[in-house]
Design a protein around this motif. Structure first.
Motif, PDB file in Angstrom:
ATOM      1  N   LYS A  24       0.875  -1.171   0.000  1.00 31.31           N
ATOM      2  CA  LYS A  24       0.000   0.000   0.000  1.00 31.31           C
ATOM      3  C   LYS A  24       0.913   1.221   0.000  1.00 31.31           C
ATOM      4  O   LYS A  24       1.709   1.420   0.913  1.00 31.31           O
ATOM      5  CB  LYS A  24      -0.900   0.011   1.219  1.00 31.31           C
ATOM      6  N   HIS A  25       0.801   2.025  -1.044  1.00 30.37           N
ATOM      7  CA  HIS A  25       1.692   3.167  -1.235  1.00 30.37           C
ATOM      8  C   HIS A  25       1.080   4.442  -0.664  1.00 30.37           C
ATOM      9  O   HIS A  25      -0.120   4.647  -0.737  1.00 30.37           O
ATOM     10  CB  HIS A  25       1.981   3.372  -2.725  1.00 30.37           C
ATOM     11  N   SER A  26       1.953   5.276  -0.090  1.00 33.37           N
ATOM     12  CA  SER A  26       1.565   6.614   0.347  1.00 33.37           C
ATOM     13  C   SER A  26       2.573   7.587  -0.248  1.00 33.37           C
ATOM     14  O   SER A  26       3.420   7.195  -1.042  1.00 33.37           O
ATOM     15  CB  SER A  26       1.551   6.708   1.866  1.00 33.37           C
ATOM     16  N   ASN A  27       2.514   8.834   0.147  1.00 33.10           N
ATOM     17  CA  ASN A  27       3.429   9.833  -0.397  1.00 33.10           C
ATOM     18  C   ASN A  27       4.878   9.615   0.018  1.00 33.10           C
ATOM     19  O   ASN A  27       5.786   9.967  -0.718  1.00 33.10           O
ATOM     20  CB  ASN A  27       3.003  11.238   0.034  1.00 33.10           C
ATOM     21  N   GLU A  28       5.103   9.047   1.191  1.00 29.82           N
ATOM     22  CA  GLU A  28       6.460   8.957   1.713  1.00 29.82           C
ATOM     23  C   GLU A  28       6.968   7.543   1.936  1.00 29.82           C
ATOM     24  O   GLU A  28       8.160   7.344   2.118  1.00 29.82           O
ATOM     25  CB  GLU A  28       6.554   9.720   3.033  1.00 29.82           C
ATOM     26  N   ALA A  29       6.081   6.554   1.915  1.00 31.50           N
ATOM     27  CA  ALA A  29       6.514   5.190   2.226  1.00 31.50           C
ATOM     28  C   ALA A  29       5.563   4.175   1.598  1.00 31.50           C
ATOM     29  O   ALA A  29       4.472   4.515   1.173  1.00 31.50           O
ATOM     30  CB  ALA A  29       6.556   4.984   3.734  1.00 31.50           C
TER      31      ALA A  29
END
Length: 86
Positions: free
Chosen positions: A22-27
């Motif tokens: 699961k991708h987010s803006n920072e990790a």
């Protein structure tokens, strides 16, 4: 010690072991149905893991029974990846 995998290679390995990303803006958070959880910073895709990140991934894969310590060491090295791809 062999050169460490980069983020793309790590992602491939984790997907093969059944982790879901699961991708987010920072990790990127990698989760597995058995409760294993890895948090990997979203750096450049070809950036090698730092020694601390490598140890964290290796410890998690061993702790949750995905790999033995020797298997984890081999799987997280670029030498292994290159030799199995040939």
């Amino acid at each position: 010690m062999a050169e460490t995998l980069n983020y793309n290679e790590l992602s491939t390995l984790l997907n093969e072991l059944g982790f879901v990303a699961k991708h987010s803006n920072e990790a990127t958070v990698y989760r597995h149905g058995n409760g294993a959880l890895l948090l990997v910073p979203d750096d450049a895709p070809n950036t090698p893991l730092t020694p601390a990140q490598r140890r964290n991934v290796q410890d998690t894969l061993v702790r949750y029974g995905f790999l033995t310590p020797l298997q984890a060491e081999a799987q997280l090295s670029r030498t292994h990846t290159a030799s199995t791809a040939a």
